[in-house]
Design a protein around this motif. Structure first.
Motif, short mmCIF file in Angstrom:
data_model
loop_
_atom_site.label_atom_id
_atom_site.label_comp_id
_atom_site.label_asym_id
_atom_site.label_seq_id
_atom_site.Cartn_x
_atom_site.Cartn_y
_atom_site.Cartn_z
N GLU A 50 29.35 -7.79 -19.16
CA GLU A 50 27.94 -7.48 -19.02
C GLU A 50 27.53 -8.84 -18.91
O GLU A 50 27.25 -9.84 -19.72
CB GLU A 50 27.21 -6.83 -19.70
CG GLU A 50 25.86 -6.33 -19.27
CD GLU A 50 24.86 -5.22 -20.36
OE1 GLU A 50 23.80 -5.38 -20.45
OE2 GLU A 50 25.89 -4.67 -21.33
N SER A 78 26.86 -1.52 -6.43
CA SER A 78 28.09 -0.43 -6.39
C SER A 78 28.57 0.24 -5.28
O SER A 78 29.58 0.41 -5.34
CB SER A 78 27.76 0.60 -7.65
OG SER A 78 26.44 1.41 -7.11
N VAL A 142 22.56 -0.81 -8.74
CA VAL A 142 23.15 -1.11 -10.02
C VAL A 142 24.35 -2.41 -9.29
O VAL A 142 24.91 -2.12 -8.12
CB VAL A 142 24.16 -0.11 -10.24
CG1 VAL A 142 25.12 -0.68 -11.74
CG2 VAL A 142 23.36 0.85 -11.14
N GLU A 144 27.82 -4.65 -9.87
CA GLU A 144 28.79 -4.86 -10.49
C GLU A 144 29.72 -5.96 -10.29
O GLU A 144 29.59 -6.37 -8.99
CB GLU A 144 29.76 -3.53 -10.20
CG GLU A 144 29.04 -2.26 -10.49
CD GLU A 144 29.93 -0.95 -10.17
OE1 GLU A 144 30.74 -1.12 -9.27
OE2 GLU A 144 29.67 0.17 -10.77
N THR A 160 29.02 -5.43 -15.42
CA THR A 160 27.95 -4.99 -14.71
C THR A 160 26.94 -6.14 -15.04
O THR A 160 26.78 -6.97 -15.71
CB THR A 160 27.28 -3.66 -15.33
OG1 THR A 160 27.02 -4.03 -16.81
CG2 THR A 160 28.21 -2.53 -15.16
#
Length: 167
Positions: A50, A78, A142, A144, A160
């Motif tokens: 992360e 994502s 999001v 990634e 992430t």
């Protein structure tokens, strides 16, 4: 005739090499990175799962492959990561792999050509370090990062990015 063939081959290789000079470095129209993040890629892992990055920040990633096998570092939304993953699972030639199966072309031409400017990927040979410049989006999806070489994502090579204004 051989001379012309050799001359043409040399010219083509030289042009490709010169065209890629400075790849991974900010171009004149790209902002200078304000942050550097060092990441290690090992045997089916990244040393961080992360990251926190301030929206709109341009980051220089230095990815060191400490494993004995090649890896990739792909970062994006994502949705874009899913597209990239599906392409890789279908044996896509996005890495420059030819008939010889050599996937070590280095960069994926900086940006993934899926119409999204905030996705980028680089392939890292064993024992090598590659640099990737990326700008975090101002808002939204999001984010990634992952390695999509066959089996790597499934083994846990993913993470992430939290867009955080206090990074």
């Amino acid at each position: 005739m051989k001379f012309l063939f050799l001359l043409f081959t040399f010219a083509a290789v030289s042009t490709s090499a010169l065209a890629d000079a400075g790849h991974g470095q900010p171009q004149k129209n790209e902002p200078e990175p304000s942050r550097t993040i060092d990441i290690q890629a090992g045997s089916m892992w990244f040393d961080s799962d992360e990251l926190q990055i301030e929206p709109g920040t341009t980051v220089r990633f230095r990815i060191e492959n400490v494993a004995m096998i090649p890896h990739e570092f792909a970062i994006g939304s994502s949705r874009m990561q899913q597209m990239h993953r599906e392409m890789m699972q279908q044996g896509g030639d996005h890495h420059g792999a030819g008939d010889n199966g050599n996937m070590m072309s280095g960069h994926h031409d900086g940006m993934m050509d899926h119409g999204e400017s905030q996705s980028a990927a680089v392939t890292i040979a064993p024992g090598e370090t590659e640099t990737l410049i990326w700008t975090a989006p101002d808002q939204g999806d999001v984010i990634e990062y992952a390695c999509f070489l066959p089996g790597h994502y499934e083994a846990g090579m993913k993470g992430t990015v939290t867009l955080n204004s206090n990074s």
